[in-house]
Scaffold this motif. Structure first.
Motif, PDB file in Angstrom:
ATOM      1  N   ASP A 195     -21.673  30.504  13.153  1.00  0.00           N
ATOM      2  CA  ASP A 195     -21.746  30.189  11.737  1.00  0.00           C
ATOM      3  C   ASP A 195     -22.222  28.741  11.562  1.00  0.00           C
ATOM      4  O   ASP A 195     -21.581  27.814  12.060  1.00  0.00           O
ATOM      5  CB  ASP A 195     -20.353  30.366  11.109  1.00  0.00           C
ATOM      6  CG  ASP A 195     -20.334  30.094   9.617  1.00  0.00           C
ATOM      7  OD1 ASP A 195     -21.376  29.711   9.060  1.00  0.00           O
ATOM      8  OD2 ASP A 195     -19.259  30.267   9.005  1.00  0.00           O
ATOM      9  N   PRO A 196     -23.349  28.516  10.836  1.00  0.00           N
ATOM     10  CA  PRO A 196     -23.842  27.146  10.639  1.00  0.00           C
ATOM     11  C   PRO A 196     -22.845  26.225   9.931  1.00  0.00           C
ATOM     12  O   PRO A 196     -22.919  25.011  10.073  1.00  0.00           O
ATOM     13  CB  PRO A 196     -25.098  27.346   9.782  1.00  0.00           C
ATOM     14  CG  PRO A 196     -25.537  28.740  10.064  1.00  0.00           C
ATOM     15  CD  PRO A 196     -24.266  29.517  10.270  1.00  0.00           C
ATOM     16  N   ALA A 197     -21.920  26.789   9.166  1.00  0.00           N
ATOM     17  CA  ALA A 197     -20.921  25.963   8.481  1.00  0.00           C
ATOM     18  C   ALA A 197     -19.837  25.477   9.428  1.00  0.00           C
ATOM     19  O   ALA A 197     -19.178  24.469   9.163  1.00  0.00           O
ATOM     20  CB  ALA A 197     -20.287  26.753   7.330  1.00  0.00           C
ATOM     21  N   ARG A 198     -19.661  26.178  10.545  1.00  0.00           N
ATOM     22  CA  ARG A 198     -18.566  25.870  11.460  1.00  0.00           C
ATOM     23  C   ARG A 198     -19.015  25.290  12.799  1.00  0.00           C
ATOM     24  O   ARG A 198     -18.230  24.603  13.462  1.00  0.00           O
ATOM     25  CB  ARG A 198     -17.755  27.145  11.742  1.00  0.00           C
ATOM     26  CG  ARG A 198     -17.075  27.738  10.518  1.00  0.00           C
ATOM     27  CD  ARG A 198     -16.506  29.109  10.785  1.00  0.00           C
ATOM     28  NE  ARG A 198     -15.798  29.638   9.632  1.00  0.00           N
ATOM     29  CZ  ARG A 198     -14.495  29.494   9.414  1.00  0.00           C
ATOM     30  NH1 ARG A 198     -13.760  28.840  10.292  1.00  0.00           N
ATOM     31  NH2 ARG A 198     -13.931  29.981   8.334  1.00  0.00           N
ATOM     32  N   HIS A 199     -20.242  25.550  13.177  1.00  0.00           N
ATOM     33  CA  HIS A 199     -20.652  25.227  14.549  1.00  0.00           C
ATOM     34  C   HIS A 199     -21.863  24.307  14.653  1.00  0.00           C
ATOM     35  O   HIS A 199     -22.396  24.131  15.745  1.00  0.00           O
ATOM     36  CB  HIS A 199     -20.922  26.519  15.326  1.00  0.00           C
ATOM     37  CG  HIS A 199     -19.744  27.442  15.379  1.00  0.00           C
ATOM     38  ND1 HIS A 199     -18.585  27.109  16.038  1.00  0.00           N
ATOM     39  CD2 HIS A 199     -19.545  28.665  14.838  1.00  0.00           C
ATOM     40  CE1 HIS A 199     -17.715  28.107  15.922  1.00  0.00           C
ATOM     41  NE2 HIS A 199     -18.268  29.057  15.194  1.00  0.00           N
ATOM     42  N   ILE A 200     -22.276  23.727  13.535  1.00  0.00           N
ATOM     43  CA  ILE A 200     -23.386  22.771  13.597  1.00  0.00           C
ATOM     44  C   ILE A 200     -23.150  21.669  12.577  1.00  0.00           C
ATOM     45  O   ILE A 200     -22.635  21.929  11.481  1.00  0.00           O
ATOM     46  CB  ILE A 200     -24.737  23.480  13.329  1.00  0.00           C
ATOM     47  CG1 ILE A 200     -25.913  22.521  13.529  1.00  0.00           C
ATOM     48  CG2 ILE A 200     -24.785  24.067  11.930  1.00  0.00           C
ATOM     49  CD1 ILE A 200     -27.264  23.211  13.459  1.00  0.00           C
ATOM     50  N   TRP A 201     -23.485  20.459  12.964  1.00  0.00           N
ATOM     51  CA  TRP A 201     -23.481  19.337  12.029  1.00  0.00           C
ATOM     52  C   TRP A 201     -24.872  18.723  12.048  1.00  0.00           C
ATOM     53  O   TRP A 201     -25.368  18.327  13.097  1.00  0.00           O
ATOM     54  CB  TRP A 201     -22.441  18.283  12.390  1.00  0.00           C
ATOM     55  CG  TRP A 201     -22.442  17.127  11.412  1.00  0.00           C
ATOM     56  CD1 TRP A 201     -23.181  15.992  11.475  1.00  0.00           C
ATOM     57  CD2 TRP A 201     -21.694  17.052  10.186  1.00  0.00           C
ATOM     58  NE1 TRP A 201     -22.935  15.190  10.387  1.00  0.00           N
ATOM     59  CE2 TRP A 201     -22.025  15.823   9.583  1.00  0.00           C
ATOM     60  CE3 TRP A 201     -20.772  17.905   9.578  1.00  0.00           C
ATOM     61  CZ2 TRP A 201     -21.469  15.423   8.380  1.00  0.00           C
ATOM     62  CZ3 TRP A 201     -20.228  17.496   8.365  1.00  0.00           C
ATOM     63  CH2 TRP A 201     -20.563  16.261   7.786  1.00  0.00           C
ATOM     64  N   VAL A 202     -25.496  18.615  10.872  1.00  0.00           N
ATOM     65  CA  VAL A 202     -26.860  18.113  10.756  1.00  0.00           C
ATOM     66  C   VAL A 202     -26.876  16.780  10.033  1.00  0.00           C
ATOM     67  O   VAL A 202     -26.224  16.614   8.994  1.00  0.00           O
ATOM     68  CB  VAL A 202     -27.745  19.126   9.996  1.00  0.00           C
ATOM     69  CG1 VAL A 202     -29.102  18.508   9.670  1.00  0.00           C
ATOM     70  CG2 VAL A 202     -27.922  20.398  10.813  1.00  0.00           C
ATOM     71  N   GLU A 203     -27.605  15.832  10.594  1.00  0.00           N
ATOM     72  CA  GLU A 203     -27.909  14.577   9.911  1.00  0.00           C
ATOM     73  C   GLU A 203     -29.408  14.617   9.633  1.00  0.00           C
ATOM     74  O   GLU A 203     -30.225  14.490  10.555  1.00  0.00           O
ATOM     75  CB  GLU A 203     -27.560  13.374  10.789  1.00  0.00           C
ATOM     76  CG  GLU A 203     -26.090  13.218  11.085  1.00  0.00           C
ATOM     77  CD  GLU A 203     -25.359  12.401  10.023  1.00  0.00           C
ATOM     78  OE1 GLU A 203     -25.851  11.326   9.654  1.00  0.00           O
ATOM     79  OE2 GLU A 203     -24.282  12.846   9.566  1.00  0.00           O
ATOM     80  N   ALA A 204     -29.787  14.839   8.379  1.00  0.00           N
ATOM     81  CA  ALA A 204     -31.193  14.999   8.009  1.00  0.00           C
ATOM     82  C   ALA A 204     -31.623  13.842   7.112  1.00  0.00           C
ATOM     83  O   ALA A 204     -31.000  13.597   6.082  1.00  0.00           O
ATOM     84  CB  ALA A 204     -31.407  16.328   7.289  1.00  0.00           C
ATOM     85  N   MET A 205     -32.697  13.152   7.510  1.00  0.00           N
ATOM     86  CA  MET A 205     -33.181  12.012   6.733  1.00  0.00           C
ATOM     87  C   MET A 205     -34.588  12.298   6.222  1.00  0.00           C
ATOM     88  O   MET A 205     -35.408  12.870   6.940  1.00  0.00           O
ATOM     89  CB  MET A 205     -33.168  10.738   7.581  1.00  0.00           C
ATOM     90  CG  MET A 205     -33.630   9.494   6.837  1.00  0.00           C
ATOM     91  SD  MET A 205     -33.396   7.969   7.791  1.00  0.00           S
ATOM     92  CE  MET A 205     -31.657   7.622   7.478  1.00  0.00           C
ATOM     93  N   GLU A 206     -34.848  11.906   4.990  1.00  0.00           N
ATOM     94  CA  GLU A 206     -36.167  12.083   4.383  1.00  0.00           C
ATOM     95  C   GLU A 206     -36.476  10.879   3.500  1.00  0.00           C
ATOM     96  O   GLU A 206     -35.649  10.452   2.699  1.00  0.00           O
ATOM     97  CB  GLU A 206     -36.209  13.371   3.557  1.00  0.00           C
ATOM     98  CG  GLU A 206     -37.440  13.556   2.712  1.00  0.00           C
ATOM     99  CD  GLU A 206     -38.742  13.484   3.501  1.00  0.00           C
ATOM    100  OE1 GLU A 206     -39.756  13.054   2.919  1.00  0.00           O
ATOM    101  OE2 GLU A 206     -38.754  13.858   4.691  1.00  0.00           O
ATOM    102  N   LEU A 207     -37.676  10.328   3.679  1.00  0.00           N
ATOM    103  CA  LEU A 207     -38.051   9.113   2.967  1.00  0.00           C
ATOM    104  C   LEU A 207     -38.384   9.367   1.498  1.00  0.00           C
ATOM    105  O   LEU A 207     -37.974   8.610   0.617  1.00  0.00           O
ATOM    106  CB  LEU A 207     -39.255   8.457   3.659  1.00  0.00           C
ATOM    107  CG  LEU A 207     -39.795   7.173   3.045  1.00  0.00           C
ATOM    108  CD1 LEU A 207     -38.715   6.097   3.022  1.00  0.00           C
ATOM    109  CD2 LEU A 207     -41.016   6.686   3.819  1.00  0.00           C
ATOM    110  N   SER A 208     -39.133  10.422   1.211  1.00  0.00           N
ATOM    111  CA  SER A 208     -39.540  10.724  -0.159  1.00  0.00           C
ATOM    112  C   SER A 208     -38.350  11.214  -0.982  1.00  0.00           C
ATOM    113  O   SER A 208     -37.623  12.115  -0.558  1.00  0.00           O
ATOM    114  CB  SER A 208     -40.646  11.788  -0.158  1.00  0.00           C
ATOM    115  OG  SER A 208     -40.818  12.349  -1.442  1.00  0.00           O
TER     116      SER A 208
END
Length: 264
Positions: A161-174
């Protein structure tokens, strides 16, 4: 060929007051959707107040109330398509109406290509997840979040489950594509933080946690706790070494050593 939900969304765009272009309307939609979703997920009262004010400012850009009333219908189309997985919905809409800026390096990557790249990058995540409960992912140029969506789909295909088994740090300039990325990553049920900022200068202009972030924190706590603890211990060791050096320089040992070398 456009996804049926994308086609329906584009038809909805065409019903707005013609005083604004489809790109303008789309970007306002994305900002309003971002404000609504981020406000619900934010643990910070001051951020919730800013998001509410920004939302109302967007509403004020539409003199015809019928246009404002269309926004929830469009939001329903987007949420249903994104939550089901298998599509970069916002990215496809942006590409269809020409809302991406090639001068800023913004190009639409078909979902199938993103999925193939995600499968290759992820590999078999089972061993790592079984060892620590989750994996962490850094996306330094998130765009509309298409690669993150594909990665979540790939992980889900392995039974996680992406809610339980992954942590994402996503950066976007725009700023506008930051809104797109947050809408998609949060709606897809992915735990993490989406940041409007520069991966090169590390400047941060705005950031928001996804709706799934509290679920992840409830299960695992801070995803970077081990790294922070290691950094703290390294800093303490460095400070201890500096203290020993200062103590040595204040002692008589250096002068005595100098005398011995001169005598020899």
């Amino acid at each position: 060929m456009a996804h049926p939900a994308v086609s329906a969304f584009l038809r909805a765009l065409d019903q707005f007051d013609r005083s604004k272009t489809r790109t303008e309307i789309f970007r306002l939609f994305c900002e309003m959707a971002y404000c609504a979703l981020a406000k619900r997920a934010s643990p910070f009262a001051d951020q919730r107040d800013r998001l509410e004010a920004a939302y109302l400012a967007c509403v004020g850009r539409f003199p015809k109330k019928d246009d404002v009333r269309r926004m929830p219908e469009m939001m329903a189309l987007a949420i249903e398509a994104i939550a089901g997985g298998g599509i970069d919905f916002i990215g496809q809409v942006a590409a269809e109406i020409g809302a991406l800026d090639a001068g800023l390096g913004q190009f639409f990557t078909p979902y199938e290509v993103s999925r193939l790249m995600a499968e290759m990058s992820l590999g078999d995540a089972r061993e790592q997840i079984e060892a620590q409960g989750f994996i962490t992912v850094s996306e330094p140029a998130a765009g509309a979040g298409g690669m993150v969506l594909a990665l979540a789909d790939a992980l889900e295909s392995q039974g996680f489950d992406p809610a339980r088994h992954i942590w994402v740090e996503a950066m976007e300039l725009s700023r506008s594509t930051f809104h797109m990325a947050f809408i998609q990553i949060s709606t897809r049920g992915i735990a993490g933080r989406v940041i409007n900022g520069s991966s090169l200068s590390l400047d941060v202009f705005e950031q928001a946690y996804t709706a799934a972030a509290p679920v992840f924190y409830g299960l695992h706590g801070d995803p970077f706790a081990k790294q922070k603890d290691a950094a703290r211990r390294a800093a303490e060791a460095e400070e201890e070494a500096r203290a020993r050096t200062r103590e040595l320089l204040r002692s008589t040992a250096p002068a005595q050593a100098h005398t011995v070398w001169q005598c020899d």
